[in-house]
Write an enzyme that holds these catalytic residues in place. Sequence first.
Site, PDB file in Angstrom:
ATOM      1  N   GLN A  86    -105.887 -67.399  -2.813  1.00 39.96           N
ATOM      2  CA  GLN A  86    -107.185 -67.069  -3.211  1.00 39.96           C
ATOM      3  C   GLN A  86    -107.872 -65.859  -2.709  1.00 39.96           C
ATOM      4  OE1 GLN A  86    -109.089 -68.810  -5.225  1.00 39.96           O
ATOM      5  NE2 GLN A  86    -107.800 -70.553  -5.748  1.00 39.96           N
TER       6      GLN A  86
ATOM      7  N   ALA B 121     -97.278 -69.124  -5.695  1.00 41.96           N
ATOM      8  CA  ALA B 121     -97.757 -69.352  -4.285  1.00 41.96           C
ATOM      9  C   ALA B 121     -97.158 -71.079  -3.744  1.00 41.96           C
ATOM     10  CB  ALA B 121     -99.011 -69.482  -3.988  1.00 41.96           C
TER      11      ALA B 121
ATOM     12  N   CYS C 191    -105.672 -77.997  -9.770  1.00 39.99           N
ATOM     13  CA  CYS C 191    -104.297 -78.563  -9.758  1.00 39.99           C
ATOM     14  C   CYS C 191    -104.259 -80.248  -9.754  1.00 39.99           C
ATOM     15  CB  CYS C 191    -103.763 -78.053  -8.510  1.00 39.99           C
ATOM     16  SG  CYS C 191    -104.097 -76.419  -8.041  1.00 39.99           S
TER      17      CYS C 191
ATOM     18  N   THR D 230     -81.873 -64.569 -10.478  1.00 33.40           N
ATOM     19  CA  THR D 230     -82.109 -63.230 -11.219  1.00 33.40           C
ATOM     20  C   THR D 230     -83.786 -63.030 -11.113  1.00 33.40           C
ATOM     21  OG1 THR D 230     -80.169 -63.608 -12.490  1.00 33.40           O
ATOM     22  CG2 THR D 230     -81.766 -61.792 -13.215  1.00 33.40           C
TER      23      THR D 230
ATOM     24  N   SER E  61    -100.298 -65.212  -4.986  1.00 33.44           N
ATOM     25  CA  SER E  61     -99.878 -65.743  -6.459  1.00 33.44           C
ATOM     26  C   SER E  61    -100.381 -64.734  -7.629  1.00 33.44           C
ATOM     27  CB  SER E  61    -100.467 -67.161  -6.590  1.00 33.44           C
ATOM     28  OG  SER E  61    -100.625 -67.546  -8.060  1.00 33.44           O
ATOM     29  N   GLY E  62     -99.580 -64.566  -8.689  1.00 32.91           N
ATOM     30  CA  GLY E  62     -99.819 -63.743  -9.652  1.00 32.91           C
ATOM     31  C   GLY E  62    -101.260 -64.142 -10.526  1.00 32.91           C
ATOM     32  N   HIS E  63    -101.418 -65.529 -10.803  1.00 32.51           N
ATOM     33  CA  HIS E  63    -102.412 -66.087 -11.527  1.00 32.51           C
ATOM     34  C   HIS E  63    -103.678 -65.950 -11.145  1.00 32.51           C
ATOM     35  CE1 HIS E  63    -102.559 -70.441 -11.149  1.00 32.51           C
ATOM     36  NE2 HIS E  63    -101.392 -69.975 -10.652  1.00 32.51           N
TER      37      HIS E  63
ATOM     38  N   ASN F  83    -109.683 -73.186  -1.643  1.00 35.97           N
ATOM     39  CA  ASN F  83    -109.691 -73.059  -3.182  1.00 35.97           C
ATOM     40  C   ASN F  83    -110.868 -73.811  -4.017  1.00 35.97           C
ATOM     41  OD1 ASN F  83    -107.510 -74.704  -2.179  1.00 35.97           O
ATOM     42  ND2 ASN F  83    -107.219 -75.538  -4.307  1.00 35.97           N
TER      43      ASN F  83
END
Length: 340
Positions: free
Chosen positions: A122, A14, A267, A182, A142-144, A94
């Site tokens: 979030q 993100a 963070c 890539t 965001s993936g995580h 968040n």
Amino acid sequence: MKAAPDQIVWTSGATESINLAIKGAAAARRSVGRHIVTSCLEHSAALGACRHLASEGYEIKLLKPNRDGLVSPEAVRGSLREDTALISLMQVNNETGTITDVEAIGEIARERGIPFHVDAAQSLARLPVNVSKLNADFVSVSGHKMYGPKGIGALYIRSRSTFGIDPQIHGGDQEMGLRAGTLPTHQIVGMGKAAEILMGRRDQDLERARELEGFLLSKFAAIPRTSVNGGEPRVVGIANLWFACVESESLALAIRDEVAISSGSACTSARVEPSHVLLGLGLSEDEAHQSIRVSLGRFTSQGEVERAACRIEEAVGELRSLSDEWEDGGEMVLAGVGER
Ligand SMILES: *Cc1c(COP(=O)(O)O)cnc(C)c1O
């Protein structure tokens, strides 16, 4: 999220999506103006991108929340100008879990012909998100933050012919020329799988988190001079709590064997500065240092929550009994802390 494949640009997370949206949209709208509307409650990725643009001559309007801790559609409307190039706001905060009414803000943006970026990092794990209903032109995810792998995220772009973005990473013409490099196939597959699992069980995850959170908050409601930071509406599973006269660093030390805890946002927990989000909500520096963020997720068990509640309650009592500012009987004598 119900996006079409050609509306998605894969990124490293993100943070990168937010940078691409804010810097890229600002660059694409140079000819319109250099005024950007955002808020003081944003994630450091958005604030950092805006700070960078400020150093290039952009004027950044940092909206403040209203009394309910929310950035209101009226405040956004009142801040717009002829030369506003972009509006960028988060949906779910968040640190506090509060939900901004991005749908209403998106409507205003559309009326005024201004692109609107939503940081939804979030949101996916905690709200049913349908991008076409958000009224947003760009959406960062965001993936995580949805139980997927780290190092992968995406930027949704509603319609490149309506509002474009200038690429920020140059090279090959992957991702429609918007992000060279890539593609990390394994990461993308991992995020896709996480999304699939999430869709299958989000409702039941949230129902369980709602029960656990209800239990936790009812335990804390019995502790004097304690309150929830930020307003309503709020997602299930993120709560920011203030304990008068209890330094969050000391609390973290006292309970660290039983509870995974960080003060401030994850963070920025390496820093001892108070959270910019809590200061933005009007807390004093002392109050911000006396606040912790509690997060309950898919893997939080009933036993963990019960232990955490017990241990926090105990530790708050212990730390207060050692505090000069806390008199016996639970009366606060600290000047400067208002009724909250
Ligand atoms: C975590 C988070 C980000 C950053 O996401 P990464 O994928 O870790 O870069 C941005 N915004 C919000 C609201 C977040 O919670």
